[in-house]
Each structure stands twice: as C-alpha cells, then as structure tokens.
Design an enzyme around this catalytic site. Structure first.
Site, PDB file in Angstrom:
ATOM      1  N   HIS A  59     -21.497 -20.933  -5.626  1.00 35.58           N
ATOM      2  CA  HIS A  59     -22.772 -20.568  -6.254  1.00 35.58           C
ATOM      3  C   HIS A  59     -23.734 -21.756  -6.208  1.00 35.58           C
ATOM      4  O   HIS A  59     -23.742 -22.596  -7.091  1.00 35.58           O
ATOM      5  CB  HIS A  59     -22.520 -20.154  -7.702  1.00 35.58           C
ATOM      6  CG  HIS A  59     -23.697 -19.498  -8.357  1.00 35.58           C
ATOM      7  ND1 HIS A  59     -23.575 -18.424  -9.204  1.00 35.58           N
ATOM      8  CD2 HIS A  59     -25.026 -19.757  -8.308  1.00 35.58           C
ATOM      9  CE1 HIS A  59     -24.762 -18.056  -9.635  1.00 35.58           C
ATOM     10  NE2 HIS A  59     -25.669 -18.876  -9.104  1.00 35.58           N
ATOM     11  N   HIS A  61     -27.931 -23.034  -4.831  1.00 37.27           N
ATOM     12  CA  HIS A  61     -29.273 -22.689  -4.363  1.00 37.27           C
ATOM     13  C   HIS A  61     -29.760 -23.827  -3.466  1.00 37.27           C
ATOM     14  O   HIS A  61     -29.935 -24.954  -3.938  1.00 37.27           O
ATOM     15  CB  HIS A  61     -30.218 -22.518  -5.549  1.00 37.27           C
ATOM     16  CG  HIS A  61     -29.821 -21.433  -6.493  1.00 37.27           C
ATOM     17  ND1 HIS A  61     -30.326 -20.159  -6.421  1.00 37.27           N
ATOM     18  CD2 HIS A  61     -28.945 -21.437  -7.533  1.00 37.27           C
ATOM     19  CE1 HIS A  61     -29.782 -19.419  -7.381  1.00 37.27           C
ATOM     20  NE2 HIS A  61     -28.937 -20.166  -8.066  1.00 37.27           N
ATOM     21  N   ARG A  63     -32.579 -23.408  -1.512  1.00 38.52           N
ATOM     22  CA  ARG A  63     -34.043 -23.257  -1.456  1.00 38.52           C
ATOM     23  C   ARG A  63     -34.621 -23.120  -0.055  1.00 38.52           C
ATOM     24  O   ARG A  63     -35.820 -23.299   0.137  1.00 38.52           O
ATOM     25  CB  ARG A  63     -34.719 -24.448  -2.147  1.00 38.52           C
ATOM     26  CG  ARG A  63     -34.202 -24.807  -3.528  1.00 38.52           C
ATOM     27  CD  ARG A  63     -34.314 -23.674  -4.509  1.00 38.52           C
ATOM     28  NE  ARG A  63     -34.078 -24.103  -5.886  1.00 38.52           N
ATOM     29  CZ  ARG A  63     -33.815 -23.282  -6.888  1.00 38.52           C
ATOM     30  NH1 ARG A  63     -33.730 -21.975  -6.665  1.00 38.52           N
ATOM     31  NH2 ARG A  63     -33.622 -23.727  -8.105  1.00 38.52           N
ATOM     32  N   ASN A  93     -32.256 -16.177  -3.524  1.00 34.35           N
ATOM     33  CA  ASN A  93     -33.624 -16.194  -4.061  1.00 34.35           C
ATOM     34  C   ASN A  93     -34.464 -17.287  -3.402  1.00 34.35           C
ATOM     35  O   ASN A  93     -34.983 -18.198  -4.038  1.00 34.35           O
ATOM     36  CB  ASN A  93     -33.626 -16.348  -5.583  1.00 34.35           C
ATOM     37  CG  ASN A  93     -32.894 -17.585  -6.074  1.00 34.35           C
ATOM     38  OD1 ASN A  93     -32.049 -18.136  -5.381  1.00 34.35           O
ATOM     39  ND2 ASN A  93     -33.231 -18.024  -7.276  1.00 34.35           N
ATOM     40  N   HIS A 177     -25.476 -11.480 -11.612  1.00 43.67           N
ATOM     41  CA  HIS A 177     -26.228 -12.306 -12.556  1.00 43.67           C
ATOM     42  C   HIS A 177     -26.388 -11.480 -13.824  1.00 43.67           C
ATOM     43  O   HIS A 177     -27.213 -10.568 -13.879  1.00 43.67           O
ATOM     44  CB  HIS A 177     -27.587 -12.668 -11.945  1.00 43.67           C
ATOM     45  CG  HIS A 177     -28.501 -13.411 -12.867  1.00 43.67           C
ATOM     46  ND1 HIS A 177     -28.604 -14.787 -12.858  1.00 43.67           N
ATOM     47  CD2 HIS A 177     -29.372 -12.982 -13.812  1.00 43.67           C
ATOM     48  CE1 HIS A 177     -29.502 -15.166 -13.752  1.00 43.67           C
ATOM     49  NE2 HIS A 177     -29.980 -14.088 -14.345  1.00 43.67           N
ATOM     50  N   HIS A 230     -21.613 -17.527 -13.592  1.00 43.90           N
ATOM     51  CA  HIS A 230     -21.940 -18.465 -14.690  1.00 43.90           C
ATOM     52  C   HIS A 230     -21.679 -17.943 -16.112  1.00 43.90           C
ATOM     53  O   HIS A 230     -22.598 -17.782 -16.918  1.00 43.90           O
ATOM     54  CB  HIS A 230     -23.371 -18.970 -14.552  1.00 43.90           C
ATOM     55  CG  HIS A 230     -24.404 -17.958 -14.132  1.00 43.90           C
ATOM     56  ND1 HIS A 230     -24.629 -16.768 -14.787  1.00 43.90           N
ATOM     57  CD2 HIS A 230     -25.300 -17.985 -13.117  1.00 43.90           C
ATOM     58  CE1 HIS A 230     -25.603 -16.106 -14.198  1.00 43.90           C
ATOM     59  NE2 HIS A 230     -26.026 -16.825 -13.170  1.00 43.90           N
ATOM     60  N   ASP A 303     -23.835 -23.608  -9.746  1.00 41.05           N
ATOM     61  CA  ASP A 303     -25.183 -23.046  -9.839  1.00 41.05           C
ATOM     62  C   ASP A 303     -26.214 -24.134  -9.526  1.00 41.05           C
ATOM     63  O   ASP A 303     -27.271 -24.219 -10.159  1.00 41.05           O
ATOM     64  CB  ASP A 303     -25.435 -22.438 -11.219  1.00 41.05           C
ATOM     65  CG  ASP A 303     -26.600 -21.461 -11.233  1.00 41.05           C
ATOM     66  OD1 ASP A 303     -27.207 -21.241 -10.158  1.00 41.05           O
ATOM     67  OD2 ASP A 303     -26.917 -20.934 -12.312  1.00 41.05           O
ATOM     68  N   HIS A 307     -34.893 -28.662  -8.528  1.00 40.87           N
ATOM     69  CA  HIS A 307     -36.318 -28.522  -8.795  1.00 40.87           C
ATOM     70  C   HIS A 307     -36.973 -29.898  -8.675  1.00 40.87           C
ATOM     71  O   HIS A 307     -36.349 -30.919  -9.011  1.00 40.87           O
ATOM     72  CB  HIS A 307     -36.574 -27.965 -10.198  1.00 40.87           C
ATOM     73  CG  HIS A 307     -36.111 -26.558 -10.395  1.00 40.87           C
ATOM     74  ND1 HIS A 307     -36.683 -25.499  -9.724  1.00 40.87           N
ATOM     75  CD2 HIS A 307     -35.126 -26.039 -11.177  1.00 40.87           C
ATOM     76  CE1 HIS A 307     -36.073 -24.379 -10.099  1.00 40.87           C
ATOM     77  NE2 HIS A 307     -35.125 -24.680 -10.968  1.00 40.87           N
TER      78      HIS A 307
END
Length: 426
Positions: A59, A61, A63, A93, A177, A230, A303, A307
C-alpha cells in the site's frame, strides 16, 4: 560462475523457519542456499546480518503520473530500496487516475528501471467517482494486481459487491478504503479528547467501523475475498477476528504509525501526524498489537503518502498522509520484535510473505528458484531516522528523530544490489 554470493548470513529467515548459510544468485534468481564454494563476480559478507525475503509494501502512493512534485516512480523506488523494500503495490489515485490500461502500462514500463518492483493497482470505479466499474480484465492484462479506490470509499454497497465479484473473475485483489464520508463530515483528526482540546472537527471512528462491517458482510455473502486497508481502531480488529473465525475470506493490514503513536501527537499541531484514518487512542494501539500477535492482522503496509513541504505547512488545510517506506522496518522491528510481541519470523510474514500472498505476486520467498529479492538486516544496529537520510522526494514523516533498532543494510532487487553497493567485494 555466479553473479553474487552472500557469505555467511548469521540467520536466514523464510517460511517461518530460521537457518544459516550462503546464498548464491545468478540471472536474477536464487540458485543455491547452503555452503557455496563456486566463484562469483561479486561477494557480500553477511557476517552478523540476517537475510530475509525483500519486504513487500502492499500500500503505497507514488503520485506518478501527474503529481510528480510529491513523488515519482523512481524516487519512490529509491525510498523503497533504502527501507529494504523490493516490491510495492501502488494506489491508483494519480492524475489521471489509474482506471485505464494505458495508465497501468505507463507505470509498468517506467518501473522497469526502478530500484524496486512496482505492481500497480487500478481503480475500482472510473475516475474513482463511484459511477461505473472499470474493466478489471483489461487492467489485469496491462499489469495491475489489485483494484482499489483508495483515497475515496466506494460508497454504493451494490457497486462494491459487483466489484468483488468482477475482481474474482479477473484475478485481482480488492483493497477497500473503509470510510463513510457522511460520518467523517469534514473531520481532520480522530474525534475525541484531543480534537476537543484543539477545537477541530473530529473523524468519528464509526466511519471505519461501519464501512469495515459492510465489507465483511459482502465477503460473507459472496464467499469471495476482500482486503481491508489501514486498520486503525479496536472495533475493526475485533470484527475482522470474528469474521475470520467464521470462515469469511477477509484479510487486513495496518501501518506502523497505528501501533506506535496515539492522537496525543496532534497536540503539536504538526500536519506530519495527520493521515487518514487518523492516529487513534491507547486502547486502539493495544488492540492492533494484539491483532498482529494473534494473526488477525495479516500485513504491515505503510500507506506511503508523499506531500510537498508547503502542502503540509498549514495544520488545518494540509492533505492527509505521511511517508513510511524508509522507516517501516525499523519502527516495526523496534516496537514488535524488540518489544517482545512477536519474533522475527512473524515480522517477515507480516512485511513480506503475507502481502505477496494476498497480492498473488512472485515475492516473499527466500528459497532456491525464487526471485533474488533479498534484504540483509542488522538486528542489533541502533539508529535515528533523520530527515537528511530520506530518499523520498517528500519529507512528511511521523517518525523523524525516532530511535530504532534493526536496520536494512543491503537491499537486492532482481539480483542487483540497489542499496549497500559500497559493501560489495569484487
């Protein structure tokens, strides 16, 4: 001649067993485990180190495509290698969302030269909007191993049940989710004493509880598997445990921050402790640790959610998410193994073997004939997780400054050393 011989590992941990020996690698495969006399192009001394199958983070991200100021496939893979992770499952996503064969193919192609294996998940619904199911067969053929609308829940129960059935036919894993947006209603941290003290909107635990119950019921009705992402609250650990005991095909993951910190960390007003689901309370940590110990929780994932610094600067407006690939092993080993909760064999199951099994990918095995994805761990090494050592493009970690025991010294992926090059003997 072999490509690499790993000499004299103090311990080799795989399949719930601990043994010793050398490991021979050729053409990206593990050729032999035991006493090896053959010559090799390169040698690695593993004296004092523990060899485990490369970690699998199911899991993350990355981007990519579209949000490259946060992370991209190459920097995400660099972070993975730095944390001893050799395989990841990326969430969909992105921008555009990974709802088409073209986007999945882009990820797979770009990842061919990355420092870890990248297994994409595609979207459950087109554009993650909840309106229509994606073509799971096409996503699978393009390289997706799972489907999820992670970052948003699939709000319609009938749609989710249809997704579980279609995913089973296509041979991909459903990752849910679990969140009810109506219950969340704009909350940004756990609803409780801390949110009251800070005067901010809280995220009611009922959101996760009710959504998890729904997914368990879908799995029970259909007799098909579903994976819960999660897990953060004690009630969900209880419900998943009971569902498993009755034969429901449900699996679950949690993340290190959920068994490390409570929402008291939010009193610092640092957005580096804001994620979704949020940090919870002491009883939740205790329940998650118990679920890890008794097998209720199948996997530890991160997860990993990068950012940019400026995005995380405002506590109230910051997006949810923290990075985790580079701290996951240290945090998990320190709290769970050094803490006396589980042994190293169970940690390897949680962080490598079970995620690979749930995703149905060729990873999580340290045996002859398996892919040469190997992590060498120093179980005695004490270290501090420092921002200057982070390889991720973003630095929004909840663990900066934390002292850990257990360090991934060398990472080997596809039979090549992707971390610890300076240790090789030629």
């Amino acid at each position: 001649m072999l490509d690499i011989v790993i000499r004299g590992a103090e311990r080799i941990v795989s399949g719930g067993k601990i043994f010793t020996g050398d490991i021979g690698i050729k053409d990206g495969k593990i050729i032999k485990i035991g006493e090896i006399d053959e010559e090799a192009k390169e040698y690695i001394s593993a004296k004092g180190l523990t060899a485990i199958p490369g970690l699998v983070d199911m899991h993350v991200h990355f981007r990519d495509p579209g949000l490259l100021h946060k992370e991209d496939i190459f920097t995400g893979a660099e972070a993975a290698a730095n944390g001893g992770v050799t395989s990841v499952c990326t969430m969909p996503n992105t921008s555009p969302a990974a709802d088409s064969a073209q986007t999945i193919e882009y990820m797979v192609k770009k990842a061919e030269k990355a420092k870890c294996r990248v297994y994409p998940s595609g979207c459950i619904t087109v554009g993650m909007k909840g309106g229509a199911l994606c073509d799971f067969v096409s996503l699978k053929e393009s390289g997706a191993v799972a489907v999820s609308d992670d970052g948003r829940p699939v709000e319609d129960e009938k749609m989710m049940e249809a997704a579980v059935k279609a995913a089973a036919e296509a041979g991909v894993t459903v990752i849910s989710h679990c969140e009810d947006l109506k219950i969340i209603n704009g909350g940004i941290i756990n609803k409780g004493k801390v949110s009251e003290k800070l005067g901010v909107a809280g995220m009611d635990r009922r959101s996760e509880i009710e959504s998890t119950k729904r997914e368990i019921e879908i799995a029970k009705r259909t007799g098909l598997p579903i994976h819960i992402a999660h897990v953060s609250v004690k009630e969900c650990v209880r419900d998943i445990r009971e569902a498993k005991a009755s034969g429901v095909k449900v699996t679950a993951e949690t993340a290190p921050h959920y068994f490390y910190y409570t929402d008291e960390k939010l009193m610092s007003m640092s957005a580096s402790y804001r994620m979704n689901p949020p940090l919870r309370e002491k009883e939740d940590i205790e329940a998650i640790i118990e679920g890890i110990a008794d097998g209720t929780i199948d996997a530890i994932a991160t997860d990993h959610a990068p950012h940019a610094k400026e995005e995380k600067a405002d506590f109230y407006k910051a997006p949810n998410g923290v990075i985790g690939l580079e701290s996951s092993f240290g945090a998990s080993y320190t709290r769970l193994v050094k803490g006396g909760v589980i042994g190293i064999e169970r940690l390897v199951e949680l962080m490598s073997e079970a995620p690979a099994r749930i995703l149905k990918i060729p990873a999580g095995r340290l045996e002859e004939g398996a892919n040469a994805d190997i992590t060498l761990i120093d179980e005695r090494r004490e270290w501090v997780f420092a921002e200057e050592n982070i390889k991720s493009k973003s630095k929004n970690s909840a663990f900066i400054g934390e002292k850990f025991v257990g360090y991934p010294v060398i990472t080997i992926c596809r039979g090549e050393v992707v971390k610890g090059e300076e240790i090789i003997e030629r």
